[in-house]
Design an enzyme around this catalytic site. Structure first.
Site, short mmCIF file in Angstrom:
data_model
loop_
_atom_site.label_atom_id
_atom_site.label_comp_id
_atom_site.label_asym_id
_atom_site.label_seq_id
_atom_site.Cartn_x
_atom_site.Cartn_y
_atom_site.Cartn_z
N GLY A 126 0.87 -1.19 0.00
CA GLY A 126 0.00 0.00 0.00
C GLY A 126 0.90 1.23 0.00
N THR A 127 0.49 2.26 0.71
CA THR A 127 1.27 3.52 0.86
C THR A 127 1.99 3.91 -0.43
OG1 THR A 127 2.98 2.19 1.97
CG2 THR A 127 1.48 3.45 3.37
N TYR A 182 -5.69 -1.01 -2.27
CA TYR A 182 -4.42 -0.56 -2.86
C TYR A 182 -4.37 -0.73 -4.37
CZ TYR A 182 -2.90 -1.44 2.02
OH TYR A 182 -2.78 -1.50 3.38
N HIS A 227 -10.57 -4.19 6.47
CA HIS A 227 -9.55 -3.13 6.43
C HIS A 227 -9.82 -2.00 7.41
CE1 HIS A 227 -6.55 -1.31 3.32
NE2 HIS A 227 -6.33 -0.78 4.49
N1 LIG Z 1 -4.20 -1.30 7.26
C1 LIG Z 1 -4.02 -0.04 6.92
O1 LIG Z 1 -4.94 0.79 6.99
C2 LIG Z 1 -2.65 0.39 6.45
C3 LIG Z 1 -2.31 1.75 6.38
C4 LIG Z 1 -1.02 2.10 5.97
C5 LIG Z 1 -0.11 1.10 5.62
N2 LIG Z 1 -0.47 -0.22 5.66
C6 LIG Z 1 0.46 -1.29 5.22
O2 LIG Z 1 1.74 -1.06 5.77
C7 LIG Z 1 2.71 -0.97 4.72
C8 LIG Z 1 3.85 -0.10 5.14
O3 LIG Z 1 3.40 1.21 5.45
P1 LIG Z 1 4.41 2.43 5.43
O4 LIG Z 1 4.89 2.62 4.03
O5 LIG Z 1 3.77 3.58 6.10
O6 LIG Z 1 5.60 1.81 6.31
P2 LIG Z 1 7.04 2.30 6.79
O7 LIG Z 1 7.84 1.05 6.85
O8 LIG Z 1 6.91 3.11 8.03
O9 LIG Z 1 7.58 3.26 5.67
C9 LIG Z 1 8.07 2.77 4.44
C10 LIG Z 1 8.69 3.93 3.70
O10 LIG Z 1 9.81 4.38 4.44
C11 LIG Z 1 10.81 4.78 3.54
N3 LIG Z 1 12.10 4.65 4.26
C12 LIG Z 1 12.70 3.53 4.67
N4 LIG Z 1 13.84 3.80 5.34
C13 LIG Z 1 13.96 5.13 5.36
C14 LIG Z 1 14.92 6.03 5.89
N5 LIG Z 1 15.99 5.59 6.55
N6 LIG Z 1 14.69 7.36 5.71
C15 LIG Z 1 13.63 7.82 5.05
N7 LIG Z 1 12.66 7.01 4.50
C16 LIG Z 1 12.84 5.69 4.67
C17 LIG Z 1 10.67 3.82 2.38
O11 LIG Z 1 11.11 4.50 1.20
P3 LIG Z 1 12.17 3.82 0.16
O12 LIG Z 1 11.33 3.16 -0.87
O13 LIG Z 1 12.90 5.01 -0.34
O14 LIG Z 1 13.04 2.88 0.95
C18 LIG Z 1 9.17 3.55 2.32
O15 LIG Z 1 8.49 4.34 1.39
C19 LIG Z 1 1.90 -0.50 3.53
O16 LIG Z 1 2.53 -0.72 2.29
C20 LIG Z 1 0.64 -1.32 3.70
O17 LIG Z 1 0.84 -2.65 3.25
C21 LIG Z 1 -1.71 -0.58 6.09
#
Ligand SMILES: NC(=O)c1ccc[n+]([C@@H]2O[C@H](COP(=O)([O-])OP(=O)(O)OC[C@H]3O[C@@H](n4cnc5c(N)ncnc54)[C@H](OP(=O)(O)O)[C@@H]3O)[C@@H](O)[C@H]2O)c1
Length: 291
Positions: free
Chosen positions: A22-23, A58, A113
């Site tokens: 997602g995201t 997503y 969800h």
């Molecule tokens: N159930 C729900 O309602 C819900 C809601 C939100 C999310 N989710 C799920 O959770 C997953 C993860 O969510 P999230 O993307 O918010 O998780 P996260 O793990 O907190 O963030 C991931 C992002 O962090 C970036 N990142 C990693 N290391 C970094 C660093 N050192 N400095 C800066 N940025 C960095 C990554 O970019 P790079 O690509 O550049 O590494 C990536 O875009 C989603 O894809 C989805 O499957 C579920």
């Protein structure tokens, strides 16, 4: 490796770190296939991820299905989670379509969800979450999902479901990081044997760069020769959660699944939590939760 697991209430072992689609990967156009995402899911599987998280919302299930097929990973080596929300009214038919897009006969975990079925922002389906839960339970007997759970549920929603459930939700997937500790909700889930899946675990690096948590995490990273990302994922998993993260970068994917060879002490876990306490960041479903 990511395949250290947490055992949920029905005995299923859920891999502790999941790759989310997602995201950053969310697509508003369902028809176009995102080749970058297909490649990234394959990359994640190659790096050692054995748990993939997707959702109807997503529009990434077709990419996940394609990547799983192309990766050659055996179905029984992979833990696959998807979710439903806007099509809850037609749950059974929509679920069959999701399986088709994922090119599998079953998923390991199927989640509602969000409890905010009347959310305007997210085009909620309306209806009653208790009734939707009863219909989710029937999917388990069909064998098309091994386990069922929920996402973004607060205590009051969990109480509603638990009042009628014959199958308890095995997990509640919520936004959980040091800037959103939700200690009452976590305690309620622990007391009812509902495991937490923590999404957005890297918020102190993405949305609060330079904040108090990052300073502590950097210091611990130096101590253990781990990156700040690894320290934050370790915090989530040692707090008992499955961490749901994502990255487009191979190096970060490899780091994410390489967190089994060190342990933070209880004092260090608390130091990270304490650094986040007092600051609240909630990125998803915030409008609905405050209503
Ligand atoms: N159930 C729900 O309602 C819900 C809601 C939100 C999310 N989710 C799920 O959770 C997953 C993860 O969510 P999230 O993307 O918010 O998780 P996260 O793990 O907190 O963030 C991931 C992002 O962090 C970036 N990142 C990693 N290391 C970094 C660093 N050192 N400095 C800066 N940025 C960095 C990554 O970019 P790079 O690509 O550049 O590494 C990536 O875009 C989603 O894809 C989805 O499957 C579920």
């Amino acid at each position: 490796m990511s395949n250290h697991t947490v055992t949920v209430s029905n005995g299923t072992k859920v891999p502790r770190v999941a790759y989310g689609t997602g995201t950053a990967w969310f697509k508003s156009n369902a028809n176009e296939l995102d080749q970058k995402l297909i490649n990234s899911v394959k990359d994640a599987i190659k790096a050692g991820f054995v748990h993939i998280d997707t959702a109807e919302m997503y529009n990434t299930e077709r990419e996940v299905g394609e990547a799983i097929k192309q990766s050659g990973i055996k179905r029984d080596e992979l833990f696959l989670t998807t979710k439903i929300y806007k099509s809850l009214q037609t749950l059974e038919d929509r679920f069959d379509e999701q399986l088709k897009d994922l090119q599998v006969d079953f998923v390991d975990l199927y989640l509602i969800h969000s409890p905010y079925v009347n959310s305007k922002k997210y085009h909620g389906p309306g209806g009653d979450i208790k009734e939707y839960w009863k219909r989710m339970e029937k999917l388990v007997s069909s064998g098309k999902t091994k386990s069922i759970g929920v996402s973004n549920f607060q205590i009051e929603h969990l109480k509603e479901i638990l009042s009628i459930a014959t199958i308890k939700p095995v997990v509640n997937q919520i936004e959980y990081h040091p800037y959103l500790l939700q200690e009452d909700l976590i305690k309620f889930c622990n007391d009812n044997d509902i495991k937490i899946e923590a999404y957005s675990p890297l918020t102190p690096l993405t949305d609060k760069k330079g904040g108090k948590v990052e300073a502590v995490v950097n210091e611990l990273g130096e101590k253990y020769s781990k990156s700040p990302l690894q320290i934050l994922l370790k915090w989530s998993t040692q707090k008992g959660a499955v961490a749901v993260t994502t990255s487009s970068k191979t190096d970060r994917l490899k780091e994410s699944v390489n967190i089994a060879d060190f342990e933070l002490t209880n004092e260090e876990l608390e130091k990270i939590s304490d650094a986040g306490r007092g600051t609240t960041i909630r990125k998803y479903w915030a409008d609905d939760i405050s209503n």
